[in-house]
Write a protein that holds these residues in place. Structure first.
Motif, PDB file in Angstrom:
ATOM      1  N   VAL A 187       1.037  -1.483  -0.241  1.00  0.00           N
ATOM      2  CA  VAL A 187       0.091  -0.172   0.674  1.00  0.00           C
ATOM      3  C   VAL A 187       0.733   0.945  -0.027  1.00  0.00           C
ATOM      4  CG1 VAL A 187      -1.846   1.373   1.161  1.00  0.00           C
ATOM      5  CG2 VAL A 187      -2.054  -0.816   1.005  1.00  0.00           C
ATOM      6  N   GLY A 188       2.015   1.148   1.120  1.00  0.00           N
ATOM      7  CA  GLY A 188       2.562   2.356   1.176  1.00  0.00           C
ATOM      8  C   GLY A 188       3.794   2.429  -0.450  1.00  0.00           C
ATOM      9  N   TYR A 189       4.081   1.194  -0.753  1.00  0.00           N
ATOM     10  CA  TYR A 189       4.200   2.401  -2.474  1.00  0.00           C
ATOM     11  C   TYR A 189       3.609   2.118  -3.498  1.00  0.00           C
ATOM     12  CZ  TYR A 189       7.215   0.664  -6.713  1.00  0.00           C
ATOM     13  OH  TYR A 189       8.019   0.926  -7.759  1.00  0.00           O
ATOM     14  N   LYS A 190       2.547   1.250  -3.664  1.00  0.00           N
ATOM     15  CA  LYS A 190       1.261   2.124  -3.771  1.00  0.00           C
ATOM     16  C   LYS A 190       0.727   4.179  -4.031  1.00  0.00           C
ATOM     17  CE  LYS A 190      -1.954   0.158  -7.124  1.00  0.00           C
ATOM     18  NZ  LYS A 190      -1.801  -0.826  -8.136  1.00  0.00           N
ATOM     19  N   VAL A 191       1.007   4.309  -2.801  1.00  0.00           N
ATOM     20  CA  VAL A 191       0.363   5.650  -3.037  1.00  0.00           C
ATOM     21  C   VAL A 191       1.977   6.820  -2.239  1.00  0.00           C
ATOM     22  CG1 VAL A 191      -1.717   5.038  -1.838  1.00  0.00           C
ATOM     23  CG2 VAL A 191       0.448   5.059  -0.430  1.00  0.00           C
ATOM     24  N   GLY A 192       2.647   5.693  -2.419  1.00  0.00           N
ATOM     25  CA  GLY A 192       3.799   6.899  -2.322  1.00  0.00           C
ATOM     26  C   GLY A 192       5.589   6.528  -2.591  1.00  0.00           C
ATOM     27  N   GLY A 193       5.320   5.621  -3.487  1.00  0.00           N
ATOM     28  CA  GLY A 193       6.951   4.535  -4.033  1.00  0.00           C
ATOM     29  C   GLY A 193       7.727   4.343  -2.891  1.00  0.00           C
ATOM     30  N   ILE A 194       8.337   3.898  -2.824  1.00  0.00           N
ATOM     31  CA  ILE A 194       9.684   3.264  -1.914  1.00  0.00           C
ATOM     32  C   ILE A 194       9.311   3.941  -1.261  1.00  0.00           C
ATOM     33  CG2 ILE A 194      12.316   2.605  -2.209  1.00  0.00           C
ATOM     34  CD1 ILE A 194      12.123   2.275  -5.130  1.00  0.00           C
ATOM     35  N   PHE A 195       9.816   5.370  -0.803  1.00  0.00           N
ATOM     36  CA  PHE A 195       9.881   6.233   0.349  1.00  0.00           C
ATOM     37  C   PHE A 195       8.651   5.635   1.005  1.00  0.00           C
ATOM     38  CE2 PHE A 195      10.171   9.646   3.144  1.00  0.00           C
ATOM     39  CZ  PHE A 195      11.230   9.173   3.897  1.00  0.00           C
ATOM     40  N   GLY A 196       7.386   5.922   0.501  1.00  0.00           N
ATOM     41  CA  GLY A 196       6.271   5.236   0.840  1.00  0.00           C
ATOM     42  C   GLY A 196       5.750   4.244   1.839  1.00  0.00           C
ATOM     43  N   SER A 197       6.562   2.819   0.942  1.00  0.00           N
ATOM     44  CA  SER A 197       6.829   1.313   0.748  1.00  0.00           C
ATOM     45  C   SER A 197       7.666   1.470   2.370  1.00  0.00           C
ATOM     46  CB  SER A 197       7.291   0.865   0.608  1.00  0.00           C
ATOM     47  OG  SER A 197       8.744   0.656  -0.178  1.00  0.00           O
ATOM     48  N   ILE A 198       8.802   2.200   2.328  1.00  0.00           N
ATOM     49  CA  ILE A 198       9.300   2.760   3.651  1.00  0.00           C
ATOM     50  C   ILE A 198       8.656   2.822   5.184  1.00  0.00           C
ATOM     51  CG2 ILE A 198      12.197   3.364   4.810  1.00  0.00           C
ATOM     52  CD1 ILE A 198      12.696   3.172   2.168  1.00  0.00           C
ATOM     53  N   VAL A 199       8.436   3.934   4.933  1.00  0.00           N
ATOM     54  CA  VAL A 199       7.159   5.032   5.841  1.00  0.00           C
ATOM     55  C   VAL A 199       6.191   3.850   6.396  1.00  0.00           C
ATOM     56  CG1 VAL A 199       6.169   6.430   6.365  1.00  0.00           C
ATOM     57  CG2 VAL A 199       8.090   7.049   4.789  1.00  0.00           C
TER      58      VAL A 199
END
Length: 173
Positions: free
Chosen positions: A66-78
């Motif tokens: 979900v993080g990757y889908k909405v915020g890219g790689i940094f979103g997936s980390i967050v």
């Protein structure tokens, strides 16, 4: 979409993730699909399917995707960091507390009373998936046959998954 909002949402999800990965799927649906409208329910169901087929806990995998889908790689980390932050801190705290007070009747009673809550959260998540995945009569038949094969035969689970996926691709694409 800000990374701070992603952090706050997944920290909240992590804070209520009692019972493991499947129990938090309903919370993720609430925050990601219903409240923030970052994904549709179909998109989320696809993420759950991917999360189930990749190694690791489903809740963390779902948060990562979900993080990757909405915020890219940094979103997936967050999202991944956020969803595990509260459980790790609270697990360590509870571990040390339980080690000192495991024989206490009140502590044993609290643990006993949490079991139905966790079961209810898992049932709510399962109900959400059933509503969307059993749309057509053919899908219902495929699901019933897959369950019967899993319970009554010695056919490998992976083979049943692959066959179900092929049938789904052929008939539902």
């Amino acid at each position: 979409m800000s990374y701070l909002k992603l952090f706050v949402v997944f920290t909240q999800i992590g804070a209520i993730s009692f019972g493991g990965g499947y129990s938090i799927l309903k919370a993720i649906i609430h925050y990601v699909v219903d409240t923030n409208k970052w994904l549709t329910l179909d998109q989320f169901n696809e993420i759950v399917a991917i999360s189930q087929s990749t190694p690791g806990p489903i809740g963390i995998n779902a948060a990562t995707f979900v993080g990757y889908k909405v915020g890219g790689i940094f979103g997936s980390i967050v999202a991944t960091f956020s969803v595990i932050l509260v459980p790790i801190v609270s697990s360590l705290t509870l571990y040390f507390f339980y080690r000192r007070h495991s024989e206490n009747r009140i502590v044993q009673n609290v643990i006993f009373k949490l079991k139905p809550v966790v079961l209810g959260m898992i049932a709510a998540a399962a109900y959400s998936f059933i509503k969307t995945s059993l749309g057509t009569p053919l899908a219902i038949v495929v699901n019933i046959v897959a369950v019967i094969l899993l319970l009554k035969t010695k056919i490998d689970t992976v083979a049943i998954l692959l066959l179900s996926g092929i049938l789904g691709y052929v008939f539902f694409k």
